[in-house]
Design an enzyme around this catalytic site. Structure first.
Site, mmCIF file in Angstrom:
data_model
loop_
_atom_site.group_PDB
_atom_site.id
_atom_site.type_symbol
_atom_site.label_atom_id
_atom_site.label_comp_id
_atom_site.label_asym_id
_atom_site.label_seq_id
_atom_site.Cartn_x
_atom_site.Cartn_y
_atom_site.Cartn_z
ATOM 1 N N SER A 26 0.764 -1.286 0.155
ATOM 2 C CA SER A 26 -0.575 -0.544 0.178
ATOM 3 C C SER A 26 0.761 0.901 0.064
ATOM 4 O O SER A 26 1.723 1.358 -0.647
ATOM 5 C CB SER A 26 -0.778 -0.187 1.377
ATOM 6 O OG SER A 26 -1.770 1.017 1.070
ATOM 7 N N HIS A 53 -3.003 -0.927 -3.112
ATOM 8 C CA HIS A 53 -4.105 -0.054 -3.122
ATOM 9 C C HIS A 53 -4.345 0.482 -4.129
ATOM 10 O O HIS A 53 -3.547 2.059 -4.642
ATOM 11 C CB HIS A 53 -3.835 0.438 -1.583
ATOM 12 C CG HIS A 53 -4.828 -1.107 -0.910
ATOM 13 N ND1 HIS A 53 -4.408 -0.461 0.543
ATOM 14 C CD2 HIS A 53 -4.909 -1.485 -1.363
ATOM 15 C CE1 HIS A 53 -4.732 -1.440 1.335
ATOM 16 N NE2 HIS A 53 -4.791 -1.963 0.346
ATOM 17 N N ASP A 144 -4.706 -4.560 6.007
ATOM 18 C CA ASP A 144 -4.678 -5.786 4.782
ATOM 19 C C ASP A 144 -3.970 -6.454 4.681
ATOM 20 O O ASP A 144 -2.553 -5.847 4.903
ATOM 21 C CB ASP A 144 -5.146 -4.435 3.495
ATOM 22 C CG ASP A 144 -5.553 -5.031 2.757
ATOM 23 O OD1 ASP A 144 -6.204 -6.400 2.751
ATOM 24 O OD2 ASP A 144 -5.959 -4.513 0.842
#
Length: 839
Positions: A26, A53, A144
């Site tokens: 990310s 992401h 995540d």
């Protein structure tokens, strides 16, 4: 570009192509990916899938960027695209990516809702590849990947995490590390070595005959003895194939090429024994695991239990093998929902046990990461959890329903008169002899008409005379107390010493009131005898007052505040600030003696002590105690110095200058890093487009707001606030002295000046930036402009006494202005009123 690792010594087999590496990243992950692929050989035989992401409204250029760091083919994934070796696949925007039958499957996700694409892919990777799945979690914020690595670990795959120290954003790495399931915590280039070692391990070592190994009683007995010594758990009757797989995995991770070598290390390294035991126990769980199963449990079991329950008897539930507690909390939430929906009150006691004491300790805290958002609905999350920072804490009403305790279900006595036993995904690791013993225990522990809830891969079908299927697909069984099984023998147990770690809760309101009153009594008694003192928190706010502190502190008029420096006596402000800063930086108590203070009753000489407050085991609480003592004979630990206003002021200035210097260095370092990033982005062709690529990869919540820039901006804002505060402190200090200071650049243009010197040169605030040469000054006999030119030329300071127009004597000093790099950037002109200084 750095030279890639050579693959000359690596045996390339067709089997290697079946290894797939999933990389989740990310915010800040672009740099880590570049480092990773720069070191990864192009002919490793592995397949790579990068999950990031991404902004849904931005066309990704990641393929072009990473293509400059690897010779492998870099592609954006397409639906039903076959996975090939030596290829890098990238998730496209607005999609979730999964793996099925060797192909990449794309699905749309709903924009604006919480989505964890890394978890989604890791879960499918684990289901598809099992022990040949490799999950790597790189830089990013949030959680995540945490849920996904649990699935990978459960299926025997490898989990690697970027070390937080090398990650620009350590939220995702730390979230995974906190699960205790990471096999390696490494920098991006070190990750490459372990992946190559893991994928090539079958070529480097193979057991000549697995059947021989499985029947090697002597070796297994030795291993079981070591494990029992390390963990206290007897693994003798665990499935031998499971134990063997875990041993093989630990051999790969510890780089042991022979079983005898590993067993030798196992005997010598107690920590390795603990790790292997934890690997065998797995300990992977989550809230409402198999959600449809829990829905059946609620409407077919819990409703029935609550309806039949006697109002005077508690409902008793045993969550056996609860690991870190998610299953127990899930059952408690269901019971609470049913009680509220039926609008009745019942006492529910849930006994949650596990053989892993560390897991039980964690479960008892009731604190979970953001990864639970995937398993807990928004309604339940809002009702039964409280968010604190980046974590979720279970509500007290749910926590009170559960008693957590370490317990070995096979050797310790079970709980009795139970309405429900939940034992999910535990028996799959046992040999049949242990499974039979466990069913015998459940038979004796359950009430007739009680329920048994098993995992989806477990069954009680062999004992249908005792356990009748209620929901066969969901593995829910009704206990028939009158049923008998000839094979069941009454279990015998050790007498355990069970130490529950459930929180201590007062038994009644009266007891809580009594304890509160007693606490107030002794605190009031102590406050009358303690010296005048206060307790500060990390924000310098007073949280407690002791003794007669009114002589040294008072509430300032205006908006109410408990900030220490808003209340402290003006005579103590400087020394208190210096002592407090020194105490926090050096972690010791600091005492200044002989301080003169103007109090209501006259001038007093006091000692000021600033001391850190430590908790258990010298843990730093962040609290500071400040004591105002009139008795100079009291000796305190730490540093004690006689108060000298000049020395203290100089020290405070030095501290402020050091903090300013560090802040400036941090800013320079950050600016340097940004410039480096800009250069790397330019190599990707268009700076704006590549910068946008960095923005989209930084989007944690898949919103248009760029996560990384927001975080960096916050850090910059904090730095600016610190610099502003330091500047204000320095300005206030200088303005409170009888010293005039004037800063000019190399062209004698005014940069900054204090109020005192402004009067001598007739300067106003708007004169900053103008040349000093156009201003008259109060020293007609002095050619300050000429002197300034000489100092700039020779770099030799001028220091002499001068006479002003008012007839007073001043000390004039003109010195070069040197930067931290020893560059000359102008002059510092200092004027000191000699008479004022003597006063």
């Amino acid at each position: 570009m750095a030279k890639k690792r050579s693959m000359d010594t690596i045996q390339k087999k067709d089997a290697k192509a079946s290894f797939i590496v999933g990389l989740g990243a990310s915010a800040g992950g672009l740099e880590a990916l570049q480092q990773f692929f720069q070191q990864m050989p192009a002919n490793s035989g592995l397949s790579f899938v990068v999950i990031q992401h991404l902004s849904p409204d931005y066309k990704s250029l990641m393929a072009d960027i990473l293509g400059k760091y690897t010779e492998m083919d870099v592609r954006q994934a397409e639906n039903e695209m076959a996975v090939e070796p030596n290829t890098v696949y990238l998730i496209p925007p607005k999609k979730n990516l999964t793996l099925k039958n060797g192909k990449l499957m794309l699905t749309e996700y709903i924009h604006g809702t919480l989505n964890h694409p890394i978890d989604v892919f890791f879960a499918s990777l684990a289901e598809e590849k099992g022990g040949k799945a490799i999950a790597v979690v790189l830089s990013g914020t949030g959680s995540d990947g945490t849920s996904g690595i649990k699935t990978v670990k459960e299926h025997g795959g490898l989990v690697i995490v970027q070390s937080p120290g090398t990650a620009k954003f350590d939220g995702m790495p730390r979230s995974v590390i906190n699960t205790g399931l990471a096999d390696f915590i490494l920098s991006p280039d070190e990750i490459v070595d372990e992946i190559l070692n893991f994928s090539n391990y079958p070529d480097l070592i193979r057991f000549e005959d697995h059947e021989v190994f499985l029947s090697d009683e002597e070796t297994f007995s030795q291993i079981y003895a070591i494990l029992k010594k390390a963990s206290g758990i007897d693994f003798t009757n665990y499935k031998r194939t499971t134990v063997m797989r875990r041993i093989e995995r630990r051999m790969v991770i510890t780089h042991r090429v022979s079983l005898s070598d590993y067993v030798k290390m196992l005997g010598e390294n107690l920590e390795e024994g603990n790790i292997l035991a934890k690997e065998i126990l797995i300990g992977v769980t989550n809230f409402f695991r198999d959600a449809a199963f829990f829905e059946k449990l609620k409407y077919h079991v819990i409703y029935d239990i609550v309806e039949r329950a006697d109002i005077n008897e508690p409902i008793r539930v045993w969550s056996a093998g609860c690991s870190t507690g998610e299953e127990a909390y899930s059952i408690a939430i269901l019971f609470r929902e049913v009680l509220e929906e039926m609008n009745i009150q019942r006492d529910v006691k849930i006994f949650a046990t596990d053989v892993d004491a560390k897991a039980i300790e964690q479960a008892g805290k009731g604190v979970f990461t953001e990864s639970i958002l995937e398993d807990v609905s928004g309604e339940r999350l809002a009702k039964y959890f409280t968010k604190k920072n980046d974590q979720y804490v279970i509500s007290k009403e749910i926590r009170r329903m559960i008693i957590f305790a370490p317990h070995n279900m096979l050797s310790d006595p079970p709980f009795g008169k139970l309405d429900l036993i939940s034992c999910r995904n535990v028996m799959i690791y046992f040999q049949p002899v242990l499974q039979k013993s466990l069913f015998s225990i459940f038979h004796s522990a359950l009430k007739s008409g009680g329920y048994l809830f098993l995992g989806k891969s477990e069954t009680a079908g062999e004992y249908s005379s005792v356990f009748k299927p209620v929901c066969g697909a969901e593995k829910i069984y009704l206990h028939k107390g009158e049923g008998k099984v000839d094979e069941f023998t009454p279990p015998s147990f050790n007498i355990p010493n069970v130490n529950t770690i459930s929180p201590r809760i007062a038994s009644s309101v009266d007891r809580e009131g009594a304890e509160y009153a007693f606490e107030n009594t002794y605190i009031h008694f102590m406050e009358n005898f303690l010296p005048a003192s206060v307790i500060l928190n990390e924000a310098n706010n007073v949280i407690h007052f002791f003794g007669n502190y009114q002589d040294y502190m008072s509430i300032a008029p205006g908006k109410a505040t408990f900030n220490f420096f808003s209340m402290i006596n003006e005579d103590l402000s400087l020394v208190a600030s210096t002592a407090l800063n020194r105490c926090r930086s050096e972690k010791i108590a600091v005492t200044y003696t002989g301080i003169t203070v103007d109090c209501v009753n006259g001038r007093e000489n006091i000692n000021l002590t600033v001391s850190p407050i430590y908790g258990k085991n010298k843990a730093d609480t962040g609290l500071i105690a400040i004591l105002f003592m009139k008795d100079e004979k009291i000796e305190m630990e730490g540093v004690t110095e006689k108060y000298d206003v000049d020395k203290t002021a100089a020290r405070r200035i030095a501290d402020l200058e050091q903090e300013l210097h560090e802040s400036q260095n941090d800013l320079k370092s950050t600016i340097g890093e940004l410039e480096t990033v800009n250069e790397e982005l330019q190599a990707a062709n268009e700076e704006l487009l590549t910068a946008n690529e960095e923005l989209q990869s930084s989007n944690e919540e898949l919103q248009s707001v760029n996560e990384e820039l927001y975080t960096v901006n916050t850090e910059y804002q904090q730095k600016l606030d610190e610099l502003t505060m330091l500047t204000n402190d320095l300005s206030n200090f200088l303005s409170s002295t009888m010293i005039g200071i004037l800063f000019v650049d190399s062209n004698l243009n005014i940069r900054k000046f204090t109020e005192y010197v402004g009067r001598e040169f007739q300067l106003m605030d708007h004169d900053v930036g103008r040349s000093l040469q156009i201003f008259a000054h109060s020293f007609p006999a002095e050619d300050i402009i000429k002197d300034a030119g000489e100092v700039l030329k020779n770099l030799v300071p001028i220091d002499r006494e001068v006479t002003g127009m008012n007839g007073r004597f001043y000390t004039l000093r003109i010195a070069p202005y040197r930067t931290t790099e020893n560059n000359i950037r102008g002059l510092v002109i200092t004027i000191i009123d000699s008479l004022g200084a003597q006063k």
